[in-house]
Design a protein around this motif. Structure first.
Motif, PDB file in Angstrom:
ATOM      1  N   ASP A  20       0.869  -1.145   0.099  1.00 24.71           N
ATOM      2  CA  ASP A  20       0.058  -0.103  -0.024  1.00 24.71           C
ATOM      3  C   ASP A  20       1.009   1.315  -0.019  1.00 24.71           C
ATOM      4  O   ASP A  20       0.442   2.316  -0.092  1.00 24.71           O
ATOM      5  N   CYS A  22       2.843   2.638   2.322  1.00 25.81           N
ATOM      6  CA  CYS A  22       2.474   3.496   3.626  1.00 25.81           C
ATOM      7  C   CYS A  22       3.627   3.981   4.330  1.00 25.81           C
ATOM      8  O   CYS A  22       3.875   5.067   4.888  1.00 25.81           O
ATOM      9  N   GLY A  23       4.811   3.274   3.961  1.00 19.23           N
ATOM     10  CA  GLY A  23       5.969   3.885   4.553  1.00 19.23           C
ATOM     11  C   GLY A  23       6.467   3.243   5.940  1.00 19.23           C
ATOM     12  O   GLY A  23       7.660   3.761   6.371  1.00 19.23           O
ATOM     13  N   CYS A  24       5.618   2.613   6.617  1.00 19.83           N
ATOM     14  CA  CYS A  24       6.015   2.057   8.047  1.00 19.83           C
ATOM     15  C   CYS A  24       7.067   1.262   7.900  1.00 19.83           C
ATOM     16  O   CYS A  24       8.086   1.529   8.845  1.00 19.83           O
ATOM     17  N   SER A  57       6.725  -4.781  11.042  1.00 19.57           N
ATOM     18  CA  SER A  57       6.017  -3.328  11.129  1.00 19.57           C
ATOM     19  C   SER A  57       5.038  -3.262   9.934  1.00 19.57           C
ATOM     20  O   SER A  57       4.129  -2.555  10.197  1.00 19.57           O
ATOM     21  N   PRO A  59       1.670  -3.249   8.258  1.00 20.54           N
ATOM     22  CA  PRO A  59       0.436  -3.477   8.784  1.00 20.54           C
ATOM     23  C   PRO A  59      -0.549  -4.484   8.039  1.00 20.54           C
ATOM     24  O   PRO A  59      -1.354  -5.064   8.650  1.00 20.54           O
ATOM     25  N   ILE A  60       0.215  -5.030   7.059  1.00 21.17           N
ATOM     26  CA  ILE A  60      -0.911  -5.760   6.060  1.00 21.17           C
ATOM     27  C   ILE A  60      -0.039  -6.919   5.769  1.00 21.17           C
ATOM     28  O   ILE A  60      -0.574  -7.572   4.575  1.00 21.17           O
TER      29      ILE A  60
ATOM     30  N   CYS B 179      -0.852   0.895  11.423  1.00 20.73           N
ATOM     31  CA  CYS B 179      -2.081   1.382  11.098  1.00 20.73           C
ATOM     32  C   CYS B 179      -2.848   0.601   9.973  1.00 20.73           C
ATOM     33  O   CYS B 179      -2.119   0.432   9.117  1.00 20.73           O
ATOM     34  N   ALA B 256      -3.274   1.627   4.645  1.00 17.61           N
ATOM     35  CA  ALA B 256      -2.383   1.274   5.768  1.00 17.61           C
ATOM     36  C   ALA B 256      -1.524   2.347   6.041  1.00 17.61           C
ATOM     37  O   ALA B 256      -1.587   3.486   5.501  1.00 17.61           O
ATOM     38  N   GLY B 257      -0.874   2.682   7.317  1.00 17.98           N
ATOM     39  CA  GLY B 257      -0.133   3.657   7.655  1.00 17.98           C
ATOM     40  C   GLY B 257       0.659   3.511   8.861  1.00 17.98           C
ATOM     41  O   GLY B 257       0.673   2.473   9.626  1.00 17.98           O
ATOM     42  N   GLY B 258       1.949   4.210   9.094  1.00 16.06           N
ATOM     43  CA  GLY B 258       2.516   4.109  10.301  1.00 16.06           C
ATOM     44  C   GLY B 258       2.568   5.374  11.172  1.00 16.06           C
ATOM     45  O   GLY B 258       2.735   6.332  10.290  1.00 16.06           O
TER      46      GLY B 258
END
Ligand SMILES: Cc1cc2nc3c(=O)[nH]c(=O)nc-3n(C[C@H](O)[C@H](O)[C@H](O)COP(=O)(O)OP(=O)(O)OC[C@H]3O[C@@H](n4cnc5c(N)ncnc54)[C@H](O)[C@@H]3O)c2cc1C
Ligand code: SF4
Ligand code: SF4
Lengths: 73, 391
Positions: A20, A22-24, A57, A59-60, B179, B256-258
């Motif tokens: 996605d 997201c950068g996590c 880390s 999320p998915i 998240c 999604a996110g962090g």
């Protein structure tokens, strides 16, 4: 502690069509070994130490630790 | 179009970047803001809640980007007990960030900053003293070098730009809140209330939120500590909570996110570069809120960058650290201590806290009181509560 051997194989694999962006994973990578663009993500192979923090880390769950290794592109 | 030199280059057009660009431009220096995505403000990796007090320092509230006006917080314990704090006045808003972020960028542009999207910064330029002197950017298939006196890195949770300048912004994976959020229709909740759910089953090491977005839509999401995400993904928790609480929800967007739930690192400034917003880890580590604090950080960084250039004193940028700590940093350090205690609570402890809060008469139910109850057996932290909420 973590395996360093590569033999031209990358052990951390991001499933590109599931990410996605997201950068996590990028934020937790101690080696700055992940490049993230608008909709493109790559592991910078020579920097990656296979520490797996990015895997934990996500999320998915789209990063995998692949013991067999995947070919470096 | 883009020139090959500016006084200040801002990387990233989130709230921190846009406000930094605006405040630098107001000092009369030339500013370029670069954003890798096609659009400013999209995709939205955020639950979009912000407190009014900070917001109004930067922009006049406008119904075009306000989806809900908040006067109450509801806390839901693992056993379902709900305690509501009614502030009796407007506490904050749930934003429409795809418009809000755009407006902030427009404000920066109106004050003289140039904004360019689809511009991916992939490296920095340095001089022989290792001072940062600009950026390398990929734009329309070309690789360009653009020089600057100061780079302000507002590149969000990734925070790679700082690393290229030797600033270690790596977040321990346990402190990264992983998240997942949906914006969904058919979520019938009060439009004046933010809902926070706690508990090991719901969102371990974080919380599950339902923030109203107008009519019957809401942002429904959660963050779990990286230590928990390692065992079970955020997505799977979200799916379970959503099915249980809102089985009829229709998903309009999912992301999604962090959130980097840490305090600002010791070094977030180096010669020729300043970090701000999520990139500088300026999020409130307890709540995970980073829009307001990012704007505060950005405004200080932008102004100080402008002053440094006007006065031709590049060492002036190091003043940013102290100003940040005065404005928010010290407060975040307190919140970070609370976080360590609160996210360690057992479900039983959460149940008891909410029961106690609910038992209080309406007017005595305040955020301060909530912290007092939650931290009652940590006397050392009660001092911090007192310092934070002196009224
Ligand atoms: C699920 C979730 C819910 C949240 N909920 C809330 C909430 O309710 N309230 C709140 O206050 N905060 C919330 N936050 C936190 C909030 O979203 C962030 O703190 C805030 O967006 C930080 O702003 P920023 O400007 O620092 O970074 P961002 O808004 O992330 O902006 C950074 C920008 O930099 C760009 N960029 C990155 N790298 C490059 C590069 N190399 N070149 C060019 N551009 C680049 C990115 O594309 C991005 O647009 C939430 C976060 C998440 C993940
Ligand atoms: S954490 Fe997962 S979803 Fe997010 S960018 Fe990394 S691989 Fe993609
Ligand atoms: S395994 Fe470790 S070093 Fe490699 S990309 Fe993931 S976080 Fe970075």
């Amino acid at each position: 502690m973590f395996r360093m051997a590569k033999n031209n194989k990358l052990m951390i694999e991001i499933l590109p069509n599931k990410c996605d962006f997201c950068g996590c994973c990028v934020g937790v990578c101690p080696e700055d070994a992940i490049e993230l663009k608008e909709a493109e993500i790559n592991i910078i192979d020579p920097r990656c130490t296979n520490c797996a923090k990015c895997v934990w880390s996500c999320p998915i769950e789209v990063i995998k630790f692949n013991k067999e290794g995947v070919p470096v592109k | 179009m883009m020139k090959n030199e500016y006084d200040v280059i801002v990387v990233g057009a989130g709230p921190a970047g846009s406000v930094a660009a605006q405040y630098a431009a107001r000092e009369g220096v030339s500013v370029l803001m670069l954003e890798k995505d096609r659009d400013v403000g999209y995709p939205v990796r955020c639950a979009e809640a912000i407190n009014r007090r900070t917001l109004i320092q930067f922009i006049e509230p406008d119904e075009r980007w306000i989806n809900a006006t908040i006067t109450k917080f509801a806390f839901i314990a693992p056993n379902g007990i709900e305690a509501v704090i009614d502030f009796k006045s407007i506490q904050g808003y749930v934003l429409e960030r795809r418009i809000f972020d755009y407006e902030l960028a427009k404000q920066a542009a109106a004050d003289g900053a140039e904004v360019v999207t689809r511009a991916y910064v992939y490296d920095l330029l340095f001089d022989e003293n290792e001072t940062v002197t600009g950026v390398k950017v990929e734009y329309r298939g070309e690789q360009l070098e653009i020089k600057s006196k100061i780079v302000i890195a507002a590149d969000g949770v990734e925070s790679r730009v700082g690393k290229w300048a030797g600033l270690d912004t790596t977040v321990d994976f346990r402190d990264m809140e992983a998240c997942f959020q949906v914006t969904a229709a058919n979520v019938p909740v009060a439009q004046d209330t933010l809902y926070f759910y706690f508990g090991k089953k719901v969102s371990p090491g974080g919380y599950f939120w339902v923030f109203p977005k107008g009519e019957n839509t809401a942002n429904v999401g959660l963050g779990v500590s990286g230590a928990e995400c390692k065992k079970r993904s955020s997505l799977s928790y979200l799916t379970e909570n959503l099915n249980r609480l809102y089985p009829n929800a229709s998903i309009l967007t999912q992301i999604a996110g962090g959130v980097p739930c840490v305090t600002t690192p010791d070094k977030f400034i180096a010669d020729g570069v300043m970090l701000t917003g999520d990139a500088a880890r300026q999020v409130n580590p307890l709540s995970g809120g980073g829009i307001a604090s990012g704007m505060v950080g950005g405004s200080i960084a932008g102004r100080i960058a402008g002053e440094a250039i006007k006065n031709n004193n590049m060492q002036h940028i190091y003043k940013y650290k102290e100003e940040w700590h005065q404005a928010r940093g010290h407060m975040h350090e307190r919140f970070d201590k609370f976080k360590d205690v609160i996210y360690d609570f057992t479900d039983e402890e959460f149940n008891k806290i909410m029961e106690k809060l609910r038992a209080l008469p309406d007017e005595k139910r305040t955020i301060r009181k909530l912290f007092m109850i939650a931290l009652a057996n940590k006397p050392s932290l009660l001092v911090d509560v007192a310092k934070l909420f002196i009224v």
